[in-house]
Scaffold this motif. Structure first.
Motif, PDB file in Angstrom:
ATOM      1  N   LEU A  81      19.968   8.088  10.251  1.00 52.98           N
ATOM      2  CA  LEU A  81      18.686   7.638  10.084  1.00 52.98           C
ATOM      3  C   LEU A  81      18.768   6.111   9.880  1.00 52.98           C
ATOM      4  O   LEU A  81      19.521   5.444   9.511  1.00 52.98           O
ATOM      5  N   ALA A  82      17.901   5.635  10.635  1.00 51.83           N
ATOM      6  CA  ALA A  82      17.766   4.045  10.603  1.00 51.83           C
ATOM      7  C   ALA A  82      17.183   3.636   9.328  1.00 51.83           C
ATOM      8  O   ALA A  82      15.982   4.105   8.862  1.00 51.83           O
ATOM      9  N   PRO A  83      17.659   2.711   8.581  1.00 48.16           N
ATOM     10  CA  PRO A  83      17.156   2.225   7.387  1.00 48.16           C
ATOM     11  C   PRO A  83      15.738   1.588   7.629  1.00 48.16           C
ATOM     12  O   PRO A  83      14.906   1.797   6.518  1.00 48.16           O
ATOM     13  N   ALA A  84      15.135   1.389   8.676  1.00 48.54           N
ATOM     14  CA  ALA A  84      13.874   0.789   8.975  1.00 48.54           C
ATOM     15  C   ALA A  84      13.001   1.898   8.646  1.00 48.54           C
ATOM     16  O   ALA A  84      11.787   1.740   7.974  1.00 48.54           O
ATOM     17  N   GLU A  85      13.357   3.266   8.879  1.00 49.71           N
ATOM     18  CA  GLU A  85      12.470   4.272   8.438  1.00 49.71           C
ATOM     19  C   GLU A  85      12.303   4.444   7.033  1.00 49.71           C
ATOM     20  O   GLU A  85      11.188   4.691   6.469  1.00 49.71           O
ATOM     21  N   LEU A  86      13.276   4.420   6.263  1.00 48.79           N
ATOM     22  CA  LEU A  86      13.332   4.238   4.814  1.00 48.79           C
ATOM     23  C   LEU A  86      12.204   3.034   4.314  1.00 48.79           C
ATOM     24  O   LEU A  86      11.499   3.322   3.288  1.00 48.79           O
ATOM     25  N   ARG A  87      12.479   2.064   4.873  1.00 51.24           N
ATOM     26  CA  ARG A  87      11.532   0.857   4.592  1.00 51.24           C
ATOM     27  C   ARG A  87      10.216   1.080   4.672  1.00 51.24           C
ATOM     28  O   ARG A  87       9.228   0.683   4.172  1.00 51.24           O
ATOM     29  N   THR A  88       9.854   1.894   6.074  1.00 49.00           N
ATOM     30  CA  THR A  88       8.618   2.111   6.133  1.00 49.00           C
ATOM     31  C   THR A  88       7.819   3.077   5.150  1.00 49.00           C
ATOM     32  O   THR A  88       6.858   2.844   4.721  1.00 49.00           O
ATOM     33  N   LEU A  89       8.612   4.240   4.701  1.00 44.20           N
ATOM     34  CA  LEU A  89       8.217   4.984   3.648  1.00 44.20           C
ATOM     35  C   LEU A  89       8.069   4.256   2.363  1.00 44.20           C
ATOM     36  O   LEU A  89       6.784   4.275   1.725  1.00 44.20           O
ATOM     37  N   GLU A  90       8.969   3.313   2.033  1.00 43.55           N
ATOM     38  CA  GLU A  90       8.755   2.430   0.929  1.00 43.55           C
ATOM     39  C   GLU A  90       7.479   1.537   1.017  1.00 43.55           C
ATOM     40  O   GLU A  90       6.692   1.506  -0.145  1.00 43.55           O
ATOM     41  N   ARG A  91       7.096   0.986   2.180  1.00 41.55           N
ATOM     42  CA  ARG A  91       6.111   0.077   2.263  1.00 41.55           C
ATOM     43  C   ARG A  91       4.741   0.893   2.038  1.00 41.55           C
ATOM     44  O   ARG A  91       3.959   0.585   1.425  1.00 41.55           O
ATOM     45  N   VAL A  92       4.632   2.215   2.555  1.00 38.96           N
ATOM     46  CA  VAL A  92       3.520   2.821   2.532  1.00 38.96           C
ATOM     47  C   VAL A  92       3.257   3.564   1.384  1.00 38.96           C
ATOM     48  O   VAL A  92       2.224   3.362   0.633  1.00 38.96           O
ATOM     49  N   ALA A  93       4.356   3.728   0.665  1.00 40.35           N
ATOM     50  CA  ALA A  93       4.505   4.198  -0.827  1.00 40.35           C
ATOM     51  C   ALA A  93       3.855   3.491  -1.683  1.00 40.35           C
ATOM     52  O   ALA A  93       3.142   3.519  -2.651  1.00 40.35           O
ATOM     53  N   ALA A  94       4.310   1.902  -1.595  1.00 41.03           N
ATOM     54  CA  ALA A  94       3.779   1.043  -2.334  1.00 41.03           C
ATOM     55  C   ALA A  94       2.368   0.882  -2.591  1.00 41.03           C
ATOM     56  O   ALA A  94       1.789   0.583  -3.451  1.00 41.03           O
ATOM     57  N   ALA A  95       1.691   0.962  -1.360  1.00 37.19           N
ATOM     58  CA  ALA A  95       0.264   1.023  -1.296  1.00 37.19           C
ATOM     59  C   ALA A  95      -0.328   2.231  -1.663  1.00 37.19           C
ATOM     60  O   ALA A  95      -1.512   2.212  -1.544  1.00 37.19           O
ATOM     61  N   SER A  96       0.322   3.183  -1.998  1.00 34.52           N
ATOM     62  CA  SER A  96      -0.101   4.730  -2.239  1.00 34.52           C
ATOM     63  C   SER A  96       0.000   4.958  -3.839  1.00 34.52           C
ATOM     64  O   SER A  96       1.052   5.944  -3.824  1.00 34.52           O
ATOM     65  N   PRO A  97      -0.257   4.397  -4.693  1.00 33.91           N
ATOM     66  CA  PRO A  97       0.351   4.431  -5.884  1.00 33.91           C
ATOM     67  C   PRO A  97       0.160   5.856  -6.615  1.00 33.91           C
ATOM     68  O   PRO A  97      -0.778   6.338  -6.293  1.00 33.91           O
ATOM     69  N   LEU A  98       1.003   5.956  -7.614  1.00 31.73           N
ATOM     70  CA  LEU A  98       0.978   7.307  -8.346  1.00 31.73           C
ATOM     71  C   LEU A  98       1.094   7.073  -9.759  1.00 31.73           C
ATOM     72  O   LEU A  98       1.403   6.083 -10.368  1.00 31.73           O
ATOM     73  N   THR A  99       0.618   8.085 -10.590  1.00 32.55           N
ATOM     74  CA  THR A  99       0.363   7.864 -12.019  1.00 32.55           C
ATOM     75  C   THR A  99       0.948   9.125 -12.439  1.00 32.55           C
ATOM     76  O   THR A  99       1.165  10.333 -11.725  1.00 32.55           O
ATOM     77  N   VAL A 100       1.582   9.182 -13.855  1.00 31.66           N
ATOM     78  CA  VAL A 100       2.232  10.551 -14.376  1.00 31.66           C
ATOM     79  C   VAL A 100       0.913  11.160 -14.786  1.00 31.66           C
ATOM     80  O   VAL A 100       0.377  10.545 -15.676  1.00 31.66           O
ATOM     81  N   GLY A 101       0.850  12.611 -14.936  1.00 30.95           N
ATOM     82  CA  GLY A 101      -0.013  13.221 -15.486  1.00 30.95           C
ATOM     83  C   GLY A 101       0.702  14.377 -16.078  1.00 30.95           C
ATOM     84  O   GLY A 101       1.871  14.610 -15.905  1.00 30.95           O
ATOM     85  N   PHE A 102       0.019  14.907 -17.249  1.00 30.96           N
ATOM     86  CA  PHE A 102       0.587  15.904 -18.163  1.00 30.96           C
ATOM     87  C   PHE A 102      -0.436  17.022 -18.422  1.00 30.96           C
ATOM     88  O   PHE A 102      -1.744  16.852 -18.318  1.00 30.96           O
ATOM     89  N   GLY A 103      -0.003  18.250 -18.108  1.00 32.48           N
ATOM     90  CA  GLY A 103      -0.855  19.536 -18.235  1.00 32.48           C
ATOM     91  C   GLY A 103       0.116  20.477 -18.735  1.00 32.48           C
ATOM     92  O   GLY A 103       1.418  20.543 -19.109  1.00 32.48           O
ATOM     93  N   SER A 104      -0.574  21.673 -18.831  1.00 32.54           N
ATOM     94  CA  SER A 104       0.082  22.855 -19.083  1.00 32.54           C
ATOM     95  C   SER A 104       1.340  23.327 -18.288  1.00 32.54           C
ATOM     96  O   SER A 104       2.203  24.140 -18.795  1.00 32.54           O
TER      97      SER A 104
END
Length: 186
Positions: A81-104
């Motif tokens: 696996l080329a490190p560039a692939e992981l950097r791409t995923l990290e870059r796209v993930a940074a622009a796709s923020p997540l939040t924590v949810g709580f439920g049943s």
């Protein structure tokens, strides 16, 4: 004998597999060649509402993430696996923020963006869930160059290599046999 991916898949794994498989390498057919087509695919997966759209930037990021994800899934099958692939995923993930949810059902990750970025956030949340639940490494990419389909390895020892042993595995074994026989004939 059952194929290594014939069992009913958890929804997060099926989502990731299906996203990667929007590109059919064998037929050279991309199911999501435009932002509108990607929005339609995201809607079919219930990741976007009918009013949501995918911007050109989110579309480009999604295709980059899909290709990087393909490389990661191939690495789950032993390829480097080329490190560039992981950097791409990290870059796209940074622009796709997540939040924590709580439920049943407990604690979940939810997308915190809008439009295509929201849908991409759902994909990253699915990756995190698959990792947490121990299913991430079982999601693999078939190493057959003319196939490269994503599949879920359900073998007990996690050694499934091909999307279908009957098709791709048999093709590769036949090819290796022919190559070996040709070498011996020299």
């Amino acid at each position: 004998m059952a194929s290594p991916h014939s069992a009913e898949l958890p929804s997060d794994v099926a989502l990731l597999r299906d996203f990667v498989n929007t590109l059919d390498v064998e037929k050279m057919l991309d199911d999501v060649p435009t932002p509108e087509a990607l929005a339609g695919w995201f809607r079919s997966q219930e990741l976007l509402s009918p009013a949501d759209t995918v911007s050109p930037e989110a579309f480009t990021a999604a295709i980059q993430a899909r290709e990087a994800l393909r490389a990661v899934l191939l690495s789950h099958n032993g390829e480097p696996l080329a490190p560039a692939e992981l950097r791409t995923l990290e870059r796209v993930a940074a622009a796709s923020p997540l939040t924590v949810g709580f439920g049943s059902s407990g604690v979940t990750l939810r997308p915190a963006a809008q439009g295509g970025w929201k849908a991409l956030g759902s994909l990253f949340a699915a990756m995190a869930t698959a990792q947490r639940d121990g299913r991430w490494e079982r999601l693999k990419l078939c190493p057959a160059g003319d196939c490269q389909s994503a599949f879920y390895d359900t073998s007990k020892n996690r050694s499934g290599r091909w999307c279908s042993m009957r098709i791709c595995g048999n093709r590769m074994k036949t090819q290796r046999f022919r190559t070996g026989a040709a070498r011996q004939a020299r």
